[in-house]
Design a protein around this motif. Structure first.
Motif, PDB file in Angstrom:
ATOM      1  N   ASN A  43      -2.868   5.609  -6.326  1.00  0.00           N
ATOM      2  CA  ASN A  43      -1.671   5.370  -6.592  1.00  0.00           C
ATOM      3  C   ASN A  43      -1.022   4.319  -6.897  1.00  0.00           C
ATOM      4  O   ASN A  43      -1.146   3.437  -6.114  1.00  0.00           O
ATOM      5  CB  ASN A  43      -0.566   6.584  -5.949  1.00  0.00           C
ATOM      6  N   TYR A  44      -0.161   4.083  -7.824  1.00  0.00           N
ATOM      7  CA  TYR A  44       0.588   2.632  -7.976  1.00  0.00           C
ATOM      8  C   TYR A  44       2.181   3.390  -8.599  1.00  0.00           C
ATOM      9  O   TYR A  44       2.271   4.279  -9.290  1.00  0.00           O
ATOM     10  CB  TYR A  44       0.116   1.883  -9.232  1.00  0.00           C
ATOM     11  N   PHE A  68      -3.282  -9.270  -4.895  1.00  0.00           N
ATOM     12  CA  PHE A  68      -4.617  -9.565  -5.034  1.00  0.00           C
ATOM     13  C   PHE A  68      -4.567 -10.121  -6.248  1.00  0.00           C
ATOM     14  O   PHE A  68      -3.716 -10.072  -7.366  1.00  0.00           O
ATOM     15  CB  PHE A  68      -5.609  -8.319  -5.069  1.00  0.00           C
ATOM     16  N   HIS A  69      -5.244 -11.220  -6.504  1.00  0.00           N
ATOM     17  CA  HIS A  69      -5.290 -12.322  -7.661  1.00  0.00           C
ATOM     18  C   HIS A  69      -5.828 -11.632  -9.047  1.00  0.00           C
ATOM     19  O   HIS A  69      -5.486 -12.079  -9.900  1.00  0.00           O
ATOM     20  CB  HIS A  69      -6.121 -13.446  -7.415  1.00  0.00           C
ATOM     21  N   ARG A  70      -6.372 -10.258  -8.921  1.00  0.00           N
ATOM     22  CA  ARG A  70      -6.773  -9.884 -10.203  1.00  0.00           C
ATOM     23  C   ARG A  70      -5.492  -9.024 -11.082  1.00  0.00           C
ATOM     24  O   ARG A  70      -5.626  -8.363 -11.869  1.00  0.00           O
ATOM     25  CB  ARG A  70      -7.892  -8.953  -9.789  1.00  0.00           C
ATOM     26  N   ALA A  71      -4.317  -8.933 -10.164  1.00  0.00           N
ATOM     27  CA  ALA A  71      -3.182  -8.300 -10.612  1.00  0.00           C
ATOM     28  C   ALA A  71      -2.173  -9.246 -11.212  1.00  0.00           C
ATOM     29  O   ALA A  71      -1.905 -10.359 -10.655  1.00  0.00           O
ATOM     30  CB  ALA A  71      -2.731  -7.448  -9.502  1.00  0.00           C
ATOM     31  N   SER A  92       5.588  -3.444   3.008  1.00  0.00           N
ATOM     32  CA  SER A  92       4.121  -3.646   3.383  1.00  0.00           C
ATOM     33  C   SER A  92       3.110  -3.165   2.080  1.00  0.00           C
ATOM     34  O   SER A  92       2.009  -3.311   2.091  1.00  0.00           O
ATOM     35  CB  SER A  92       3.744  -3.043   4.659  1.00  0.00           C
ATOM     36  N   ASN A  93       3.886  -2.329   1.276  1.00  0.00           N
ATOM     37  CA  ASN A  93       2.753  -1.818   0.026  1.00  0.00           C
ATOM     38  C   ASN A  93       3.052  -2.499  -1.233  1.00  0.00           C
ATOM     39  O   ASN A  93       2.583  -2.284  -2.177  1.00  0.00           O
ATOM     40  CB  ASN A  93       3.361  -0.379   0.023  1.00  0.00           C
ATOM     41  N   GLN A  94       4.080  -3.576  -1.020  1.00  0.00           N
ATOM     42  CA  GLN A  94       4.317  -4.303  -2.430  1.00  0.00           C
ATOM     43  C   GLN A  94       3.119  -5.336  -2.742  1.00  0.00           C
ATOM     44  O   GLN A  94       2.826  -6.095  -2.119  1.00  0.00           O
ATOM     45  CB  GLN A  94       5.686  -5.073  -2.022  1.00  0.00           C
ATOM     46  N   ILE A  95       2.730  -4.877  -4.162  1.00  0.00           N
ATOM     47  CA  ILE A  95       2.000  -5.948  -4.772  1.00  0.00           C
ATOM     48  C   ILE A  95       2.639  -7.033  -5.278  1.00  0.00           C
ATOM     49  O   ILE A  95       2.291  -8.367  -4.779  1.00  0.00           O
ATOM     50  CB  ILE A  95       1.087  -5.259  -5.613  1.00  0.00           C
ATOM     51  N   LEU A  96       3.535  -7.154  -6.040  1.00  0.00           N
ATOM     52  CA  LEU A  96       4.181  -8.297  -6.702  1.00  0.00           C
ATOM     53  C   LEU A  96       5.910  -7.855  -6.990  1.00  0.00           C
ATOM     54  O   LEU A  96       6.086  -6.741  -6.834  1.00  0.00           O
ATOM     55  CB  LEU A  96       3.443  -8.811  -7.537  1.00  0.00           C
ATOM     56  N   ASP A 119       2.962  -8.434   0.109  1.00  0.00           N
ATOM     57  CA  ASP A 119       1.858  -8.114   1.043  1.00  0.00           C
ATOM     58  C   ASP A 119       0.678  -7.565   0.486  1.00  0.00           C
ATOM     59  O   ASP A 119      -0.454  -8.053   1.189  1.00  0.00           O
ATOM     60  CB  ASP A 119       2.451  -7.058   1.956  1.00  0.00           C
ATOM     61  N   GLN A 120       0.600  -6.878  -0.465  1.00  0.00           N
ATOM     62  CA  GLN A 120      -0.691  -6.474  -0.997  1.00  0.00           C
ATOM     63  C   GLN A 120      -1.249  -7.092  -2.195  1.00  0.00           C
ATOM     64  O   GLN A 120      -1.757  -6.307  -3.010  1.00  0.00           O
ATOM     65  CB  GLN A 120      -0.335  -4.831  -1.359  1.00  0.00           C
TER      66      GLN A 120
END
Ligand code: NAG
Ligand code: NAG
Ligand code: NAG
Ligand code: NAG
Length: 309
Positions: A105-106, A82-85, A61-65, A79-80
């Motif tokens: 934090n990342y 965003f197109h700017r990443a 649920s915290n995964q960006i990519l 799930d997290q």
């Protein structure tokens, strides 16, 4: 394949050596509206796959990519997302058009020779706004308390100066230095004050604020006295003008008006007298002198009265 990878990630978590890789922020002080790269350094071997997460908990649920160079396309949104990443082939994460809420934090988990993970804190910086000094009292007097406030945004520290030197030790500063309190001010507190706001990426100095301490009683007394003088003088002046106008009016204007009104009345009177006399003459034609006299005198009187005025 993916299930196998994830299992491998989790099992390997316990065996990873956490000192192998680290993350460098490029630039080191990321600015709002600009971009940043979370640059993963110290990877041994070829990057086979990696995942980026918000926070420091590797939960789906915290995964960006998720990024796998052998897939097409290599990047899969989490799930997290965003197109700017977007992920870079060497494991780094690029974020563009930074906003305040990107701060935090990342964490990255990388599969190369080993599986490794590391967390970094991403701060977002904003330039300080030009400070403006506000004063609590418009015309401060000796013995009063005055507070000067340095209004600015995004600052980490504030420094005050008076006439280009540091403030007198009598001045109390609020814990964040935003407010300088001058208690029982004295004449020598008069001066040019400035505040400088600073953070890691910028600094800005306010315009000069000139504080003028006014000496209490004599100045205000003089002021009150001169004000009273001005008011009294004005009142007396007005009264004088009214009186003079009235006198002039009475002496010159009024008689002139009366004269203008009287002239026709007198003519009428003389006419009436003449008419009366004429009537009398007509009634008594026997006496010749009387009508003549009657005609002469009133007319002469009227004439002389008129020429008099
Ligand atoms: C960031 O961008 C937004 C919209 O483009 C703009 O309104 C804002 O002023 C910018 N902020 C800074 C600090 O440049
Ligand atoms: C990863 O790739 C990006 C973009 O090509 C580059 O800017 C960055 O320096 C690379 N990082 C490392 C550790 O080589
Ligand atoms: C407040 O000002 C003092 C000097 O007057 C300075 O040493 C200190 O770092 C400042 N603190 C903050 C939080 O700005
Ligand atoms: C200021 O206060 C001191 C004592 O507190 C007093 O002696 C002095 O006269 C005061 N000065 C003015 C101008 O009010």
């Amino acid at each position: 394949m993916r299930g196998y990878l994830l299992t491998a990630f989790i099992i390997s978590l316990w065996m990873e050596s956490s000192c192998g890789i680290d993350i460098q922020l490029v630039p080191s002080h990321p600015l709002i509206n600009k971009s940043v790269t979370l640059n993963v350094r110290g990877i041994t071997g070829t990057v086979r796959a990696f995942r980026w997460y918000f926070g420091s908990n590797p939960d789906a649920s915290n995964q960006i990519l998720h990024y796998n160079p052998n897939s097409n396309p290599p990047q899969t949104p989490g799930d997290q997302y965003f197109h700017r990443a977007h992920g870079l082939a060497n494991g780094s994460l690029h974020i563009s058009d930074l906003v305040r809420t990107d701060q935090g934090n990342y964490m990255v988990m990388i599969l190369a020779r080993d599986i490794e993970r590391v967390t970094v804190y991403l701060p977002i910086y904003e330039s300080v706004t030009k400070p403006v000094i506000r004063c609590s009292t418009p015309r401060p007097k000796v013995n009063e308390t005055v507070s000067l406030t340095c209004e600015t945004a995004n600052s980490e520290s504030i420094l005050w100066s008076k006439d280009s030197n540091s403030l007198h030790s009598r001045v109390d500063l609020s814990p964040d230095n935003r407010t300088a309190i001058l208690r029982n001010i004295i004449l020598s507190d008069t001066g040019e004050y400035q505040c400088e706001a600073k953070n890691a990426v910028s600094r800005s100095v306010s315009d000069i604020f000139t504080l003028i301490v006014n000496y209490n009683e004599p100045i205000s007394d003089n002021c009150a006295a001169s004000m009273a003088g001005i008011i009294c003088g004005t009142i007396i002046g007005i009264v004088l003008i009214i009186c003079t106008t009235f006198l002039l009016f009475k002496r010159y204007i009024l008689p002139m008006r009366e004269a203008q009104q009287e002239q026709p009345t007198e003519r009428q009177d003389s006419y009436r007298i003449y008419y009366n006399v004429f009537a009398t003459t007509m009634a008594q034609p026997a006496k010749e002198e009387l009508p003549y006299m009657g005609l002469e005198y009133p007319t002469q009187d009227t004439y002389s009265e008129l020429s008099h005025q």
